[in-house]
Scaffold this motif. Structure first.
Motif, mmCIF file in Angstrom:
data_model
loop_
_atom_site.group_PDB
_atom_site.id
_atom_site.type_symbol
_atom_site.label_atom_id
_atom_site.label_comp_id
_atom_site.label_asym_id
_atom_site.label_seq_id
_atom_site.Cartn_x
_atom_site.Cartn_y
_atom_site.Cartn_z
ATOM 1 N N PHE A 93 45.486 34.938 39.148
ATOM 2 C CA PHE A 93 44.365 34.406 39.921
ATOM 3 C C PHE A 93 44.656 34.500 41.430
ATOM 4 N N ILE A 94 45.853 34.102 41.828
ATOM 5 C CA ILE A 94 46.215 34.160 43.244
ATOM 6 C C ILE A 94 46.205 35.606 43.742
ATOM 7 N N GLY A 95 46.761 36.510 42.943
ATOM 8 C CA GLY A 95 46.783 37.919 43.331
ATOM 9 C C GLY A 95 45.381 38.464 43.532
ATOM 10 N N ALA A 96 44.447 38.091 42.644
ATOM 11 C CA ALA A 96 43.066 38.554 42.773
ATOM 12 C C ALA A 96 42.408 38.017 44.041
ATOM 13 N N CYS A 97 42.719 36.782 44.387
ATOM 14 C CA CYS A 97 42.166 36.205 45.624
ATOM 15 C C CYS A 97 42.681 36.954 46.851
ATOM 16 N N ILE A 98 43.941 37.367 46.812
ATOM 17 C CA ILE A 98 44.505 38.131 47.929
ATOM 18 C C ILE A 98 43.814 39.489 48.049
ATOM 19 N N VAL A 99 43.559 40.140 46.915
ATOM 20 C CA VAL A 99 42.840 41.415 46.927
ATOM 21 C C VAL A 99 41.434 41.231 47.509
ATOM 22 N N PHE A 100 40.782 40.134 47.174
ATOM 23 C CA PHE A 100 39.460 39.836 47.734
ATOM 24 C C PHE A 100 39.500 39.829 49.256
ATOM 25 N N PHE A 101 40.485 39.162 49.817
ATOM 26 C CA PHE A 101 40.574 39.087 51.281
ATOM 27 C C PHE A 101 40.989 40.434 51.878
ATOM 28 N N GLN A 102 41.801 41.192 51.166
ATOM 29 C CA GLN A 102 42.216 42.500 51.661
ATOM 30 C C GLN A 102 41.011 43.406 51.921
#
Length: 275
Positions: free
Chosen positions: A94-103
């Motif tokens: 979940f955290i990794g996906a949120c980081i990709v969203f911001f990227q």
């Protein structure tokens, strides 16, 4: 670092690189837009490699509930640690996906295709066919877990194992991934799918929850069977669990074949009616 934190960090790294490469290929005005399936599969292979390098010495870098369950099913991992590992993997995904969203923050607005946006977070079938899609995820994860046991049975130069595991992921993606996008990991699909549902992604559409159970149940069955099959064939451990899961998979295979035959007969019937 605790094993719990290690699995969070390792799975987060997995999704940052894996979801990241799909974002680069799928989203509009990315420099990598349209780079293609080979780039995606290599990106995911490297994602796993980096995750394993990061935390393998701490937790063994399962990064995948199907791997955790597959190893536990044959006594190579303690059952009392399974809930903790799976929880950590879900959090990390979940955290990794949120980081990709911001990227890719400005690219969501530029991308009109809702399916392309969802694909950055989770998988979907090339041809929607419930039983066949389930079979694809079972086979892919079966090969993954059995492959990990093959790798573990060999001696490599120190530090090379994570790269070999990454090559296994690339091989699965290239050979078996074209049907469902090869989730082969419940956390990899479900954690980011939840992120997709929650995050304020411009014009995102639905999260395809009707399909979401397949990349969870399929990998669980395939992962457990991969471990049981390896032990049955290579160590002669023909356990009751092996026969039970074999029977379950046989039923699913028959259901998949029967479903496709019915669709074929329906198509033929419709053509005859049209004539």
């Amino acid at each position: 670092m605790s094993e719990f934190l290690a699995e969070i960090i390792g799975t987060m790294i997995l999704i940052i690189f894996g979801g990241g490469v799909v974002g680069g290929v799928n989203l509009k005005k990315s420099i990598a837009e349209g780079a293609g399936w080979i780039v995606v599969t290599v990106g995911w292979g490297l994602a796993v490699t980096m995750g394993v390098y990061a935390v393998g010495s701490v937790s063994g870098a399962h990064l995948n509930p199907a791997v955790t369950l597959g190893f536990a099913a044959v006594g190579e991992f303690p059952w009392d640690k399974v809930p903790m590992y799976i929880t950590a993997q879900m959090i990390g995904a979940f955290i990794g996906a949120c980081i990709v969203f911001f990227q890719y923050l400005p690219h969501w607005r530029e991308t009109e295709d809702q399916g392309a946006k969802l694909a950055v977070f989770s998988t979907g079938p090339a041809i929607k066919s419930t039983y066949s899609n389930l079979v694809s995820e079972i086979i892919g994860t079966f090969v993954l877990v059995m492959g990990l046991m093959f790798i573990g049975a060999n001696q490599f130069t120190e530090g090379l194992n994570p790269a070999i595991v990454g090559l296994l992921i690339v091989a699965i993606g290239l050979s078996l991934g074209g049907t469902t996008g090869y989730a082969i990991n419940p956390a990899r699909d479900l954690g980011p799918r939840i992120a997709h549902a929650i995050l304020p992604i411009i014009g995102k559409g639905g999260s395809n929850w009707g399909y979401a159970w397949i990349p969870v149940i399929g990998p669980v069955i395939g992962g457990i069977y991969g471990g049981l099959f390896y032990h049955a064939i290579f160590t002669g451990d023909l356990s009751l669990a092996f026969w039970i899961v074999s029977a379950v998979i046989a039923v699913i295979l028959i259901a998949a074949l029967n479903s496709e035959l019915k669709k074929k007969n329906t198509q033929v019937s419709n053509v005859k009616k049209a004539i």
